[in-house]
Design a protein around this motif. Structure first.
Motif, PDB file in Angstrom:
ATOM      1  N   ALA A 119       4.294  10.938  10.464  1.00 11.05           N
ATOM      2  CA  ALA A 119       3.630   9.578  10.321  1.00 11.05           C
ATOM      3  C   ALA A 119       3.872   8.724  11.740  1.00 11.05           C
ATOM      4  O   ALA A 119       2.965   8.086  12.272  1.00 11.05           O
ATOM      5  N   VAL A 155       0.526   6.471  11.663  1.00  7.59           N
ATOM      6  CA  VAL A 155      -0.078   6.139  10.529  1.00  7.59           C
ATOM      7  C   VAL A 155       1.252   5.732   9.565  1.00  7.59           C
ATOM      8  O   VAL A 155       2.476   6.027   9.730  1.00  7.59           O
ATOM      9  N   ARG A 156       0.858   5.040   8.605  1.00  5.93           N
ATOM     10  CA  ARG A 156       1.748   4.619   7.584  1.00  5.93           C
ATOM     11  C   ARG A 156       2.161   5.982   6.787  1.00  5.93           C
ATOM     12  O   ARG A 156       3.496   5.785   6.240  1.00  5.93           O
ATOM     13  N   GLN A 157       1.450   6.804   6.306  1.00  3.19           N
ATOM     14  CA  GLN A 157       1.791   7.686   5.470  1.00  3.19           C
ATOM     15  C   GLN A 157       1.313   9.173   5.795  1.00  3.19           C
ATOM     16  O   GLN A 157       0.030   9.274   6.237  1.00  3.19           O
ATOM     17  N   SER A 172      -5.740   9.504  12.603  1.00  2.00           N
ATOM     18  CA  SER A 172      -5.430   8.011  12.600  1.00  2.00           C
ATOM     19  C   SER A 172      -6.650   7.243  12.464  1.00  2.00           C
ATOM     20  O   SER A 172      -6.504   5.960  12.609  1.00  2.00           O
ATOM     21  N   SER A 177      -2.967  12.618   6.286  1.00  2.99           N
ATOM     22  CA  SER A 177      -2.594  11.220   6.838  1.00  2.99           C
ATOM     23  C   SER A 177      -3.349  10.110   6.327  1.00  2.99           C
ATOM     24  O   SER A 177      -4.626  10.261   6.278  1.00  2.99           O
ATOM     25  N   THR A 178      -2.818   9.006   6.248  1.00  8.38           N
ATOM     26  CA  THR A 178      -3.598   7.619   5.734  1.00  8.38           C
ATOM     27  C   THR A 178      -2.956   6.523   6.050  1.00  8.38           C
ATOM     28  O   THR A 178      -1.354   6.474   5.914  1.00  8.38           O
ATOM     29  N   ASN A 179      -3.546   5.480   6.295  1.00  6.99           N
ATOM     30  CA  ASN A 179      -2.897   4.128   6.261  1.00  6.99           C
ATOM     31  C   ASN A 179      -2.908   3.385   4.885  1.00  6.99           C
ATOM     32  O   ASN A 179      -2.507   2.107   4.719  1.00  6.99           O
ATOM     33  N   ASP A 180      -3.501   3.906   3.843  1.00  6.89           N
ATOM     34  CA  ASP A 180      -3.737   3.326   2.615  1.00  6.89           C
ATOM     35  C   ASP A 180      -2.642   3.705   1.744  1.00  6.89           C
ATOM     36  O   ASP A 180      -2.632   4.876   1.232  1.00  6.89           O
ATOM     37  N   ASP A 181      -1.640   2.980   1.381  1.00 10.59           N
ATOM     38  CA  ASP A 181      -0.575   3.122   0.591  1.00 10.59           C
ATOM     39  C   ASP A 181      -0.880   3.545  -0.955  1.00 10.59           C
ATOM     40  O   ASP A 181      -0.283   4.598  -1.264  1.00 10.59           O
TER      41      ASP A 181
END
Ligand SMILES: *Cc1c(COP(=O)(O)O)cnc(C)c1O
Length: 370
Positions: A46, A51-53, A173, A198-202
């Motif tokens: 990450a 990225v967040r996740q 990303s 990978s994603t930025n959506d928690d």
């Protein structure tokens, strides 16, 4: 001398001490599933991607499947992707009962044509899967713009492109989700099967973490029907070692591509074109050449291994007959699939290997196309 297409033994030899210690560490603990290496690797990945996740899973194919499942894509839905990709991209869509809608590729980068994507978006479209083929990013801005305006999700297939970038941003990303493969022959490969998302959506990440464990949360209580898809500790330990080297390895691939380009100038082959957005990491070094199959045969006789990715575009595969595509529907993909040829490329290649492979191709072109 012969030139291997890829030399995994040479790479292992260069990092053997670290890999052996990492694997031995896992064996000592006998904690094989969902242990400390997996959670550490997810955090390291990450950070690497910005990225967040990152959620690991069992393969790049499963990463695609889980991404589509996370958006509840299924019967009645359409997903747009390239016909010029590895089977897994469309396989995941078909597995879920959604309809694959193919958009043809650009002639020079072999990546999905954003204008074709835009034309195909309609009320049924739930997602678009741009595939960063051969290690070069698709032209993401127009794809994201067209999708975003219609509530369509962008799922990047980064299986061939870990470390590639688009206008300086890492692939995986840029869209809503990135799907990564750690198959041993990929730029960042483990020693078995492996993949990641990978994603930025928690919230989406949390849903994927549940889906990859049979939809189980808490344990033995299932609110969704998921799958079993995990990266194991041994693979995560290997990947933690290799992640430290990937940028250097990718830089070396770019040097090799540049060396090939200069050797092959004037040889009568179409060399790869790096798009203005940059960031190609040459998972494959792929040329277009007349009389491809004879040239392939000739290279083989000289001990130079070469590959064809891919000989038949997906819209013409027997298993997708029900999609009712015909020859001529995707003219660029069809024409490219007849004359593309990938030369050996891997970071441990020597200058001698590069010259030998290039000379073999030049000789073959003189013989058959001269
Ligand atoms: C390799 C690959 C995949 C699948 O990855 P696996 O880890 O082998 O399941 C998906 N898409 C593309 C474009 C690939 O090259």
């Amino acid at each position: 001398m012969s030139v291997k297409f890829l030399d995994l033994k040479a790479q292992y030899a260069s990092i053997k001490k670290e890999i052996d210690a990492a694997v031995a560490g896992v064996l000592d603990e006998c904690h094989f599933i969902m242990g400390p290496n997996v959670s550490a690797f997810e955090k390291e990945m990450a950070a690497h991607l910005g990225v967040r996740q990152v959620i690991t899973c069992a393969s790049g194919s499963d990463a695609l499947l889980l991404a589509l499942m996370a958006y509840d894509i299924g019967p009645g839905d359409e997903v747009i992707t390239s016909p010029f990709t590895f089977f897994a991209t469309a396989g995941a869509i078909a597995r879920l009962g959604a309809r694959t809608v193919f958009a043809d590729i650009e002639t020079d980068t072999y990546n999905i044509d954003p204008a074709a994507v835009e034309k195909l978006i309609n009320k049924k479209t739930k997602a678009v899967i741009p595939v960063h083929i051969y290690g070069q990013s698709c032209d993401m801005d127009p794809i994201v713009r067209a999708a975003g305006g219609s509530g369509v999700r962008v799922i990047e297939d980064c299986a061939q492109a870990f470390g590639a970038s688009y206008k300086g941003r890492p692939v995986a990303s840029i869209g809503d989700i990135g799907c990564i493969s750690f198959f041993p022959t990929k730029n960042l490969g483990c020693y078995g099967d492996g993949g990641a998302i990978s994603t930025n959506d928690d919230a989406l990440a949390e849903k994927i973490r549940v889906l990859k464990l049979h939809g189980s949360k808490p344990k033995y209580f299932h609110s969704m029907v998921g799958i079993n898809s995990r990266l194991d500790e041994i693979q995560a330990a290997v990947l933690r070692v290799k992640l430290k080297y990937i940028s250097g390895w990718n830089a070396r691939r770019r040097e090799i591509a540049a060396a090939y380009n200069s050797f092959l100038e004037g040889a009568g082959v179409t060399i790869p074109r790096e798009a203005a957005h940059g960031g190609h990491i040459y998972h494959q070094y792929t040329v277009r050449v007349k009389n491809r199959d004879m040239i392939l045969e000739h290279l083989k006789k000289l001990g130079v291994e070469a590959g064809v990715y891919y000989p038949l575009p997906l819209h013409l595969q027997a298993c997708f007959k029900d999609l009712a595509y015909a020859g001529g529907d995707m003219p660029v993909s069809e024409s490219v699939s007849k004359d593309i040829l990938s030369l050996p490329i891997y970071p441990e290649m020597t200058e001698g290997h590069i010259k030998e492979a290039a000379d073999a191709l030049i000789g073959a072109c003189q013989k058959y196309n001269g």
